[in-house]
Design an enzyme around this catalytic site. Structure first.
Site, PDB file in Angstrom:
ATOM      1  N   ASP A  49       0.677  -0.724  -0.144  1.00 31.82           N
ATOM      2  CA  ASP A  49      -0.333   0.145   0.012  1.00 31.82           C
ATOM      3  C   ASP A  49       0.965   1.131   0.265  1.00 31.82           C
ATOM      4  O   ASP A  49       1.743   1.647   0.632  1.00 31.82           O
ATOM      5  CB  ASP A  49      -0.703  -0.108   1.555  1.00 31.82           C
ATOM      6  CG  ASP A  49      -1.735   0.894   1.402  1.00 31.82           C
ATOM      7  OD1 ASP A  49      -2.874   0.614   0.572  1.00 31.82           O
ATOM      8  OD2 ASP A  49      -1.068   2.247   1.755  1.00 31.82           O
ATOM      9  N   TYR A  54       3.870   9.636  -0.373  1.00 35.67           N
ATOM     10  CA  TYR A  54       4.590   9.134   0.414  1.00 35.67           C
ATOM     11  C   TYR A  54       6.308   9.110  -1.011  1.00 35.67           C
ATOM     12  O   TYR A  54       6.547   9.191   0.134  1.00 35.67           O
ATOM     13  CB  TYR A  54       4.135   7.142   0.163  1.00 35.67           C
ATOM     14  CG  TYR A  54       3.341   7.050   0.990  1.00 35.67           C
ATOM     15  CD1 TYR A  54       2.551   8.140   1.820  1.00 35.67           C
ATOM     16  CD2 TYR A  54       2.495   5.943   1.326  1.00 35.67           C
ATOM     17  CE1 TYR A  54       1.346   8.165   2.014  1.00 35.67           C
ATOM     18  CE2 TYR A  54       0.978   5.866   1.576  1.00 35.67           C
ATOM     19  CZ  TYR A  54       0.255   6.435   2.104  1.00 35.67           C
ATOM     20  OH  TYR A  54      -0.129   6.151   3.207  1.00 35.67           O
ATOM     21  N   LYS A  79      -2.025   5.875  -4.488  1.00 36.05           N
ATOM     22  CA  LYS A  79      -3.263   6.624  -4.325  1.00 36.05           C
ATOM     23  C   LYS A  79      -3.221   8.165  -4.717  1.00 36.05           C
ATOM     24  O   LYS A  79      -1.898   8.143  -4.672  1.00 36.05           O
ATOM     25  CB  LYS A  79      -3.722   7.082  -2.691  1.00 36.05           C
ATOM     26  CG  LYS A  79      -3.962   6.233  -1.708  1.00 36.05           C
ATOM     27  CD  LYS A  79      -3.618   6.245  -0.022  1.00 36.05           C
ATOM     28  CE  LYS A  79      -3.443   4.438   0.643  1.00 36.05           C
ATOM     29  NZ  LYS A  79      -1.835   4.958   0.369  1.00 36.05           N
ATOM     30  N   HIS A 112      -7.104   9.670  -2.038  1.00 32.64           N
ATOM     31  CA  HIS A 112      -6.289  10.237  -0.706  1.00 32.64           C
ATOM     32  C   HIS A 112      -7.682  10.625  -0.130  1.00 32.64           C
ATOM     33  O   HIS A 112      -6.947  10.159   1.151  1.00 32.64           O
ATOM     34  CB  HIS A 112      -4.970  10.477  -0.925  1.00 32.64           C
ATOM     35  CG  HIS A 112      -4.558  10.018  -0.017  1.00 32.64           C
ATOM     36  ND1 HIS A 112      -2.610   9.847  -0.584  1.00 32.64           N
ATOM     37  CD2 HIS A 112      -4.335   9.438   1.187  1.00 32.64           C
ATOM     38  CE1 HIS A 112      -2.234   9.586   0.688  1.00 32.64           C
ATOM     39  NE2 HIS A 112      -3.532   9.852   1.444  1.00 32.64           N
TER      40      HIS A 112
END
Ligand SMILES: NC(=O)c1ccc[n+]([C@@H]2O[C@H](COP(=O)([O-])OP(=O)(O)OC[C@H]3O[C@@H](n4cnc5c(N)ncnc54)[C@H](OP(=O)(O)O)[C@@H]3O)[C@@H](O)[C@H]2O)c1
Length: 283
Positions: A49, A54, A79, A112
């Protein structure tokens, strides 16, 4: 090492099956190439994930290719960040994520957050337009399943009125201190799989006396108790660790069952606190 051969999966309304246990890859706490390789090679982790936010999609792509695990044996979720909302931007952002990850399709692509800032459009209109882009990516096969994250019931209700495809999954904060049962029930009724994030409450729940008591009683670690509880409640669960030994520990959750009374004791720890975000800021 007592690592399960295959983790159980949960069926999505897209027809695909998501492994109930995955590895979280958020940027908080950093990224460890060796830990991800260990997860793929030695712990049989097949569900990753991540998110554009990120900043590690490219690193993950490299680790996957180095691991030797075949693409078709992996479940990759990433996302779409709100800065990329809107039809054209969302479409391009998805293709860019695929490129960074080194894949030609995603198993699951999520919006997101529900908050949207597109000039001249309401949040509801912005969500609908962005979701239309995800629907088209789904029809093209670029995304095998599509979903949302941090959506509350009213966001899902609005999306249902405006769009054709009901999200296949909603990923929301879920741990012993944060168990949004009304939202879980809503998702179950509407055939939306509930994905839970922060199953360890970012480590904050691991010293709670009830968790420590159960860990002793079952001969398991506090993290294993929390992950087992989440899975036993039917939640897709994605603990993060940058440490090889903890990833291994967090996978070893299929060889015991929490009794109903113990599940109830953990359920009772819910006090509504969030460890990541303030829901009053979500429009
Ligand atoms: N959709 C969203 O908006 C959203 C928001 C937040 C998170 N997420 C996803 O959910 C994933 C998990 O959430 P999270 O990373 O925020 O929190 P988490 O999984 O609840 O907790 C991670 C923290 O617990 C520690 N930890 C992990 N295993 C442990 C163990 N066995 N014993 C003791 N400590 C342990 C980790 O430290 P070490 O690394 O040092 O082991 C890290 O500090 C994220 O990585 C991300 O993929 C999604």
């Amino acid at each position: 090492m007592d690592i399960p051969i295959d983790f159980p999966t949960v069926p999505l309304s897209s027809g695909h099956n998501i492994p109930i246990l995955g590895l979280g890859m958020s940027h908080h706490g950093g990224y460890s190439h060796n830990a991800l390789l260990h997860a793929l090679r030695s712990c049989n982790i097949r569900h990753i994930d991540t998110a554009k936010r990120y900043g590690n999609e490219e690193l993950i792509g490299k680790a996957i290719s180095e691991s030797g695990v075949k693409r078709e044996d992996l479940w990759i979720t990433t996302k779409l960040w709100p800065g990329d909302y809107g039809y054209e931007n969302a479409t391009q952002a998805c293709l860019d994520s695929c490129k960074r990850l080194g894949v030609d399709y995603l198993d699951l692509y999520l919006m997101h957050w529900p908050d949207v800032q597109i000039p001249g459009k309401s949040s509801r209109e912005g969500r609908a337009e962005t979701w239309k882009a995800l629907e088209d990516l789904y029809y093209r096969g670029v995304c095998r399943s599509i979903g949302v994250s941090n959506f509350l019931i009213h966001h899902l209700e609005q999306l249902k009125e405006n769009c054709d495809v009901v999200p296949h999954l909603n990923q929301v904060e879920y741990h012993p201190f944060q168990r949004p049962q009304e939202l879980v029930d809503y998702c179950n009724r509407n055939n939306i799989v509930f994905g839970g994030y922060c199953p360890l409450a970012k480590g904050q729940v691991l010293t709670h006396p009830v968790i420590l008591r159960l860990a002793k009683q079952y001969g398991k670690t506090p993290a294993q108790i929390c992950i087992r509880w989440s899975i036993q409640n039917g939640i897709v669960t994605i603990p993060k660790s940058t440490k090889e030994s903890r990833i291994q520990e967090n996978c070893q959750v299929l060889d015991f069952i929490l009794g109903d009374d113990d599940v109830f004791s953990i359920n009772s720890l819910h006090d509504g606190r969030h460890v990541t975000w303030d829901p009053s800021n979500v429009l």
